[in-house]
Each structure stands twice: as C-alpha cells, then as structure tokens.
Motif scaffolding. Structure first.
Motif, PDB file in Angstrom:
ATOM      1  N   PRO A 168       0.816  -1.207   0.000  1.00  0.00           N
ATOM      2  CA  PRO A 168       0.000   0.000   0.000  1.00  0.00           C
ATOM      3  C   PRO A 168       0.858   1.270   0.000  1.00  0.00           C
ATOM      4  CG  PRO A 168       0.187  -0.811   2.228  1.00  0.00           C
ATOM      5  CD  PRO A 168       0.887  -1.819   1.356  1.00  0.00           C
ATOM      6  N   TRP A 169       0.253   2.349  -0.490  1.00  0.00           N
ATOM      7  CA  TRP A 169       0.935   3.638  -0.458  1.00  0.00           C
ATOM      8  C   TRP A 169       0.989   4.115   0.984  1.00  0.00           C
ATOM      9  CZ3 TRP A 169       3.260   5.004  -4.816  1.00  0.00           C
ATOM     10  CH2 TRP A 169       2.788   4.482  -6.022  1.00  0.00           C
ATOM     11  N   MET A 170       2.174   4.530   1.413  1.00  0.00           N
ATOM     12  CA  MET A 170       2.355   4.963   2.800  1.00  0.00           C
ATOM     13  C   MET A 170       3.175   6.243   2.846  1.00  0.00           C
ATOM     14  SD  MET A 170       3.102   1.297   4.669  1.00  0.00           S
ATOM     15  CE  MET A 170       3.146   2.017   6.310  1.00  0.00           C
ATOM     16  N   THR A 171       2.902   7.046   3.876  1.00  0.00           N
ATOM     17  CA  THR A 171       3.602   8.302   4.065  1.00  0.00           C
ATOM     18  C   THR A 171       4.029   8.421   5.529  1.00  0.00           C
ATOM     19  OG1 THR A 171       3.456  10.695   3.764  1.00  0.00           O
ATOM     20  CG2 THR A 171       1.443   9.574   4.448  1.00  0.00           C
ATOM     21  N   VAL A 172       4.378   9.628   5.964  1.00  0.00           N
ATOM     22  CA  VAL A 172       4.840   9.849   7.335  1.00  0.00           C
ATOM     23  C   VAL A 172       3.947  10.880   8.018  1.00  0.00           C
ATOM     24  CG1 VAL A 172       7.230   9.304   6.757  1.00  0.00           C
ATOM     25  CG2 VAL A 172       6.462  11.688   6.671  1.00  0.00           C
ATOM     26  N   SER A 173       3.794  10.753   9.318  1.00  0.00           N
ATOM     27  CA  SER A 173       3.050  11.754  10.078  1.00  0.00           C
ATOM     28  C   SER A 173       4.003  12.868  10.506  1.00  0.00           C
ATOM     29  CB  SER A 173       2.400  11.124  11.304  1.00  0.00           C
ATOM     30  OG  SER A 173       3.383  10.749  12.250  1.00  0.00           O
ATOM     31  N   ARG A 174       3.438  13.948  11.008  1.00  0.00           N
ATOM     32  CA  ARG A 174       4.266  15.104  11.362  1.00  0.00           C
ATOM     33  C   ARG A 174       5.049  14.923  12.643  1.00  0.00           C
ATOM     34  NH1 ARG A 174       0.900  20.572   9.566  1.00  0.00           N
ATOM     35  NH2 ARG A 174       0.912  20.101   7.317  1.00  0.00           N
ATOM     36  N   ASP A 175       4.803  13.839  13.393  1.00  0.00           N
ATOM     37  CA  ASP A 175       5.566  13.631  14.622  1.00  0.00           C
ATOM     38  C   ASP A 175       6.772  12.716  14.405  1.00  0.00           C
ATOM     39  OD1 ASP A 175       4.278  11.224  14.301  1.00  0.00           O
ATOM     40  OD2 ASP A 175       3.600  11.060  16.387  1.00  0.00           O
ATOM     41  N   THR A 176       7.218  12.580  13.151  1.00  0.00           N
ATOM     42  CA  THR A 176       8.389  11.765  12.845  1.00  0.00           C
ATOM     43  C   THR A 176       9.625  12.640  12.643  1.00  0.00           C
ATOM     44  OG1 THR A 176       7.856  11.819  10.481  1.00  0.00           O
ATOM     45  CG2 THR A 176       7.021   9.944  11.758  1.00  0.00           C
ATOM     46  N   TYR A 177      10.772  12.019  12.801  1.00  0.00           N
ATOM     47  CA  TYR A 177      12.041  12.705  12.533  1.00  0.00           C
ATOM     48  C   TYR A 177      12.085  13.178  11.080  1.00  0.00           C
ATOM     49  CZ  TYR A 177      17.110  13.399  12.168  1.00  0.00           C
ATOM     50  OH  TYR A 177      18.360  13.943  11.952  1.00  0.00           O
ATOM     51  N   ILE A 178      11.577  12.361  10.169  1.00  0.00           N
ATOM     52  CA  ILE A 178      11.569  12.725   8.750  1.00  0.00           C
ATOM     53  C   ILE A 178      10.815  14.031   8.531  1.00  0.00           C
ATOM     54  CG2 ILE A 178      10.675  12.066   6.470  1.00  0.00           C
ATOM     55  CD1 ILE A 178      11.204   9.140   7.275  1.00  0.00           C
ATOM     56  N   ALA A 179       9.613  14.114   9.071  1.00  0.00           N
ATOM     57  CA  ALA A 179       8.798  15.312   8.882  1.00  0.00           C
ATOM     58  C   ALA A 179       9.464  16.540   9.494  1.00  0.00           C
ATOM     59  CB  ALA A 179       7.412  15.103   9.487  1.00  0.00           C
ATOM     60  N   ALA A 180      10.084  16.371  10.656  1.00  0.00           N
ATOM     61  CA  ALA A 180      10.768  17.499  11.301  1.00  0.00           C
ATOM     62  C   ALA A 180      11.941  17.975  10.464  1.00  0.00           C
ATOM     63  CB  ALA A 180      11.238  17.090  12.695  1.00  0.00           C
ATOM     64  N   THR A 181      12.653  17.051   9.832  1.00  0.00           N
ATOM     65  CA  THR A 181      13.782  17.423   8.982  1.00  0.00           C
ATOM     66  C   THR A 181      13.300  18.175   7.748  1.00  0.00           C
ATOM     67  OG1 THR A 181      15.038  15.511   9.770  1.00  0.00           O
ATOM     68  CG2 THR A 181      15.766  16.530   7.722  1.00  0.00           C
ATOM     69  N   LEU A 182      12.236  17.694   7.121  1.00  0.00           N
ATOM     70  CA  LEU A 182      11.672  18.382   5.961  1.00  0.00           C
ATOM     71  C   LEU A 182      11.165  19.769   6.331  1.00  0.00           C
ATOM     72  CD1 LEU A 182       9.717  15.387   4.407  1.00  0.00           C
ATOM     73  CD2 LEU A 182      11.709  16.514   3.383  1.00  0.00           C
ATOM     74  N   ALA A 183      10.593  19.892   7.512  1.00  0.00           N
ATOM     75  CA  ALA A 183      10.054  21.181   7.943  1.00  0.00           C
ATOM     76  C   ALA A 183      11.143  22.231   8.086  1.00  0.00           C
ATOM     77  CB  ALA A 183       9.299  21.014   9.255  1.00  0.00           C
ATOM     78  N   ALA A 184      12.368  21.803   8.348  1.00  0.00           N
ATOM     79  CA  ALA A 184      13.465  22.759   8.490  1.00  0.00           C
ATOM     80  C   ALA A 184      13.669  23.591   7.230  1.00  0.00           C
ATOM     81  CB  ALA A 184      14.763  22.025   8.848  1.00  0.00           C
ATOM     82  N   VAL A 185      13.354  23.021   6.045  1.00  0.00           N
ATOM     83  CA  VAL A 185      13.504  23.768   4.796  1.00  0.00           C
ATOM     84  C   VAL A 185      12.158  24.273   4.270  1.00  0.00           C
ATOM     85  CG1 VAL A 185      15.636  22.586   4.146  1.00  0.00           C
ATOM     86  CG2 VAL A 185      13.434  21.669   3.367  1.00  0.00           C
ATOM     87  N   GLY A 186      11.126  24.207   5.104  1.00  0.00           N
ATOM     88  CA  GLY A 186       9.836  24.735   4.706  1.00  0.00           C
ATOM     89  C   GLY A 186       8.938  23.777   3.972  1.00  0.00           C
TER      90      GLY A 186
END
Length: 270
Positions: A168-186
């Motif tokens: 199945p298609w899967m993504t990440v929630s905003r409470d993950t390290y991945i999301a926090a890293t992406l948020a650093a660049v907007g």
C-alpha cells in the motif's frame, strides 16, 4: 564537556559506563554506526547490522549480527560487547530487553528532531572518549540547521506528500524525525493529523487537495525514476525523487542531509 556539565543520559534517562577506548561496541542502528566511524571509533566497533553500510569499505571487517529487527542474540553474546546501541524506532523492544540480560550497557537512542543530534553526539563523545570530535560535529550541525532554516524562511512554505512505500501507499506523520527534517527547509508533510506515524492512504483522500509536491524516498521502499511518472499520473502534482538518507538518517549524515535538502529546495524553487 566541563566538570559542571550534567552527565549525558540516553533516551530512557539511563546513565551508562563511560569506558572510553576500552569499550567494545555493537551498533544496531545504521546511521549511528556511521556516526561512530566518523568519531574515530571504527576499531572499537565489534558488531553491526547488515543495514549498516556507511562507510562501506571501513565496515567490511566488522562482523554482522543480523538485521535491525531480526538480531542474532547469540552472535552478539559471542562478541562480548560492553555497549550495544539500539533505537526505539528501528529495533524491537523485546530485542533490547533480551540484550540487557547479558550486555552491561544497552544504550537507547531516539532522535525526534534534527536538533536532537546534538545530544546524541554528546552522549557518544562522553561514553567513548571522543568529546572534541563530537563537539566539532555539533558545530557543523548548527551551521547546517541555520542554512536549512534560512532557505525555509526565504521561500514560501510548501505542503508535501512524502512517500515511503508502495502497495500500500504509505507516508509519514508530522511527529516523525523525517517530517521534522523536511520542515526545516519549509516542506510541511501531509496529512497534518494522522492516527499512525506511518499511515497508509488512498489517492482519493481529501487532504491530498492541499499537497503541492510529492517526494519519493529511496528508502525504505526503493522508489526510482520509473515511479515518478506513475505517481504524477495518480496525483497530478510535481513529483521529485529524493534520497531517503537525507531525511531519515540522524547522526553525522544529518549534517549533509540538511544541506542537500536546502540545495534541492532552492533548485526546485528556481
């Protein structure tokens, strides 16, 4: 670290024996295995997982002890480590508990945002007598975070879908390290709220209307160039392949990851 600084603890608040160059280390976390090597500890690394691949040549001589989930406990026992490094997200709790029966120090890690790497560096520097090298990495991380945030502040924020799996298609929630890293660049991941940290979804989900760009990660699913057109046809949005190590690997690779994300964000905006 000065005499007045508190003694570093792991993610569970545990203090561990600081054995310095007498430590024998097994690491079950790929990104931290790389960090240990970058801190000059390759000679003390006596075991690693098959997913610990950086730096490739240096690790060839280090014995494998299974994967991050299917750890070979008896092989670790044979290696007689003083410290085993585990991670809350990557290694099963049952493995850590079993290790605690015969390993003096089971060091638990759990970086949740890029800034948490400062504490990770400091802990490794304390345990294994490499504080100057750890401090140098912290300085580099501070600079990389500043560069990433400058890009995020200079460009309009974008809502992105970060894909980690297919069928199945899967993504990440905003409470993950991945999301926090992406948020650093907007880059702010969608969905904004999710019941799971790595939710499955379908392409009719209403929150997809807010997504302006899709990022295809090269791990854990190995998205490749051939998947770009497939996903673009499904969502009608710009699709970009992205190195998953930039967003999900902490340790020393987090520094290069933040800089690469900043570069990519600038390039796509241009």
């Amino acid at each position: 670290m000065t005499a007045s600084d508190p003694i570093p603890v792991d993610a569970l608040g545990q203090r561990h024996a600081a054995l310095g160059r007498d430590a024998r280390i097994v690491c079950l976390v790929p990104s931290i295995t790389e960090l240990l090597c970058d801190l000059g500890l390759i000679d003390q690394l006596v075991g690693r997982t098959g997913f610990c691949i950086h730096p490739r040549e240096a690790l060839r001589a280090v014995p494998k002890v299974g994967g991050t989930k299917d750890v070979k406990l008896e092989r670790i026992r044979e290696l007689a480590p003083t410290h085993v490094i585990v991670n809350i997200d990557e290694n099963p709790r049952a493995v850590a508990e079993a290790l605690a029966d015969f390993v003096p120090n089971v060091v638990v890690t759990h970086p949740c945002v890029p800034e948490d790497n400062h504490a990770l560096y400091r802990l490794m520097g304390h345990l294994f007598a490499c504080a100057p090298a750890a401090a140098a990495l912290s300085d580099s991380l501070t600079a990389a975070l500043a560069e990433a945030r400058a890009v995020g502040a200079a460009l309009p924020a974008e809502r992105v879908l970060y894909l980690i799996w297919r069928e199945p298609w899967m993504t990440v929630s905003r409470d993950t390290y991945i999301a926090a890293t992406l948020a650093a660049v907007g880059w702010h991941t969608e969905p904004a709220a999710a019941g799971e940290r790595y939710p499955a979804f379908d392409w009719q989900a209403p929150w997809l209307a807010g997504v302006s760009r899709v990022l295809l990660s090269t791990e854990p699913y190995r998205f490749q160039d051939k998947h770009v057109a497939e996903v673009a046809a499904l969502c009608g949005r710009p699709v970009q392949l992205i190195d998953g190590e930039w967003t999900s690997w902490y340790g020393s690779r987090a520094i290069a990851g933040l800089r690469e994300l900043a570069r990519l964000r600038r390039a796509l905006a241009a």
